[in-house]
Design an enzyme around this catalytic site. Sequence first.
Site, short mmCIF file in Angstrom:
data_model
loop_
_atom_site.label_atom_id
_atom_site.label_comp_id
_atom_site.label_asym_id
_atom_site.label_seq_id
_atom_site.Cartn_x
_atom_site.Cartn_y
_atom_site.Cartn_z
N GLY A 17 -3.56 30.86 -3.36
CA GLY A 17 -4.71 30.02 -3.00
C GLY A 17 -6.02 30.37 -3.67
N GLY A 18 -6.55 31.55 -3.40
CA GLY A 18 -7.88 31.91 -3.88
C GLY A 18 -7.95 31.95 -5.40
N LYS A 38 -10.96 22.86 5.18
CA LYS A 38 -10.09 21.80 4.68
C LYS A 38 -8.66 21.94 5.21
CE LYS A 38 -7.15 21.32 1.75
NZ LYS A 38 -6.09 20.61 2.50
N ARG A 59 3.40 39.95 -5.20
CA ARG A 59 4.59 39.09 -5.13
C ARG A 59 4.77 38.27 -6.42
NH1 ARG A 59 3.02 34.13 -1.02
NH2 ARG A 59 0.83 34.02 -1.59
N SER A 119 -5.06 20.40 6.07
CA SER A 119 -4.23 19.21 5.88
C SER A 119 -4.04 18.61 7.27
CB SER A 119 -2.88 19.59 5.27
OG SER A 119 -2.17 20.40 6.19
N ASN A 171 -6.13 30.17 -7.47
CA ASN A 171 -6.12 28.79 -7.96
C ASN A 171 -7.48 28.12 -7.81
OD1 ASN A 171 -3.45 28.98 -8.66
ND2 ASN A 171 -2.69 28.01 -6.79
N ASP A 198 -5.39 23.11 -3.50
CA ASP A 198 -6.26 24.08 -4.18
C ASP A 198 -7.19 23.37 -5.16
OD1 ASP A 198 -5.01 26.16 -2.86
OD2 ASP A 198 -3.58 26.54 -4.49
N ASP A 255 3.16 33.43 -10.68
CA ASP A 255 4.08 32.29 -10.62
C ASP A 255 4.91 32.28 -11.89
OD1 ASP A 255 3.13 31.34 -8.18
OD2 ASP A 255 1.67 29.99 -9.09
N ALA A 285 -0.22 35.76 -6.36
CA ALA A 285 1.15 35.85 -6.87
C ALA A 285 1.15 35.68 -8.38
CB ALA A 285 2.01 34.75 -6.25
N1 LIG Z 1 0.55 12.03 -4.51
C1 LIG Z 1 -0.79 12.04 -4.57
N2 LIG Z 1 -1.45 11.07 -5.26
C2 LIG Z 1 -2.79 11.06 -5.35
N3 LIG Z 1 -3.59 12.00 -4.78
C3 LIG Z 1 -2.99 12.99 -4.08
C4 LIG Z 1 -1.56 13.06 -3.94
N4 LIG Z 1 -1.27 14.18 -3.21
C5 LIG Z 1 -2.45 14.74 -2.90
N5 LIG Z 1 -3.49 14.05 -3.42
C6 LIG Z 1 -4.92 14.30 -3.27
O1 LIG Z 1 -5.16 15.68 -3.11
C7 LIG Z 1 -5.72 15.94 -1.80
C8 LIG Z 1 -5.15 17.23 -1.26
O2 LIG Z 1 -3.74 17.10 -1.18
P1 LIG Z 1 -2.89 17.49 0.12
O3 LIG Z 1 -3.38 16.75 1.30
O4 LIG Z 1 -1.46 17.33 -0.27
O5 LIG Z 1 -3.31 19.00 0.28
P2 LIG Z 1 -2.45 20.19 0.92
O6 LIG Z 1 -1.56 19.65 1.97
O7 LIG Z 1 -3.43 21.25 1.26
O8 LIG Z 1 -1.59 20.61 -0.33
P3 LIG Z 1 -1.01 22.02 -0.79
O9 LIG Z 1 0.44 21.87 -0.59
O10 LIG Z 1 -1.42 22.09 -2.23
O11 LIG Z 1 -1.63 23.05 0.09
C9 LIG Z 1 -5.39 14.71 -0.96
O12 LIG Z 1 -6.35 14.51 0.05
C10 LIG Z 1 -5.41 13.60 -2.00
O13 LIG Z 1 -6.72 13.12 -2.20
MG LIG Z 2 -3.04 23.29 1.57
#
Ligand SMILES: Nc1ncnc2c1ncn2[C@@H]1O[C@H](COP(=O)(O)OP(=O)(O)OP(=O)(O)O)[C@@H](O)[C@H]1O
Ligand SMILES: [Mg+2]
Length: 305
Positions: free
Chosen positions: A40-41, A184, A90, A186, A43, A254, A14, A12
């Site tokens: 994603g990629g 990875k 986009r 979440s 970034n 990312d 941004d 995208a």
């Molecule tokens: N508020 C925060 N403070 C400190 N570290 C953070 C915070 N948010 C995220 N991180 C760090 O970054 C890592 C990845 O973040 P997160 O788990 O939010 O990834 P995500 O859900 O894939 O995010 P995205 O929305 O970018 O896809 C976390 O495991 C953590 O170590």
């Molecule tokens: Mg993510």
Amino acid sequence: MPDILAIALNPAVDVSCEAESVRPTLKIRTRNQRHDPGGGGVNVARVVVELGGSAEVVYLSGGATGALLDDCLERTSVRLHRVRIEQPTRVAYIVHENQTSFEYRFVPEGPQIVPADLCNVFAHIERFEGTYVVASGSLPKGAPSESYAKMAEIAGRQNKRFILDASGPALREALSTKAVFLVKPSIGELQGLVGRTLDEDGARNAALEIVEAGRARYVAVSMGMEGAFLASENGVIRLPARHVRLRSAVGAGDSFVGAVVFSLAAGNDVEQAFRLGIAAGAAAVMTTGTQLCRLQDVEALFTPN
Ligand SMILES: Nc1ncnc2c1ncn2[C@@H]1O[C@H](COP(=O)(O)OP(=O)(O)OP(=O)(O)O)[C@@H](O)[C@H]1O
Ligand SMILES: [Mg+2]
């Protein structure tokens, strides 16, 4: 030649800006408009370069907005391989509301692609001579859910390490190839994968089951401000998040993935790479808007043990 190839199927432009307040009907005056390459990629590749590594991105771009994306990317030090598509790239719109510090993010679904576009990407992965292939982000319309699975298979056949940050069926199908080196999710994405809510113990077990079944060698489960854990055949390493002032959580995932692949490509072991990921995720939340992590913050937050 870069050792890292990032895949960006739905990148995208941004566009970000500031407004005093966001209200319906009224004309909302904005300031400080920026254009950044995103998705994603893209970034992930930019994070690798920010940390001092080299990365190539293979990305789809089309139309006048695709030309704008090309222009944004040419200002970075990422090596580019563009695949031209028919429909326009986009444009995501991000408005920071000064009165509240809320961030409004409008993210379009993006263009429809055709099978030939994907074949070009597959062919580029086949030709890539480096070690790491990293795919991140949602699939565009027209890309079948086995798209990442095919990439994992191509990489696996050539003994390349395939790293994936994806969700839903695309994630599930990629894991079923048993050719994923590191994934990875979440914690929400992991719950989607197993089809039930998970507390942290449940998430650990689910990640270890993925490893035991051979669906990925390493599973890094990120939990936002709760930190992350890394599951492998050696068990689980759990790290808390680094404590930082939160400006915008955009790009934490990312930045985490970019730092992990940068560190691995630099010859570090997976635990050190995971630690750099934790530092980069925290560094990303210190920056405003769509900005990713900065090298000096990552260095300051990194703890080697
Ligand atoms: N508020 C925060 N403070 C400190 N570290 C953070 C915070 N948010 C995220 N991180 C760090 O970054 C890592 C990845 O973040 P997160 O788990 O939010 O990834 P995500 O859900 O894939 O995010 P995205 O929305 O970018 O896809 C976390 O495991 C953590 O170590
Ligand atoms: Mg993510």
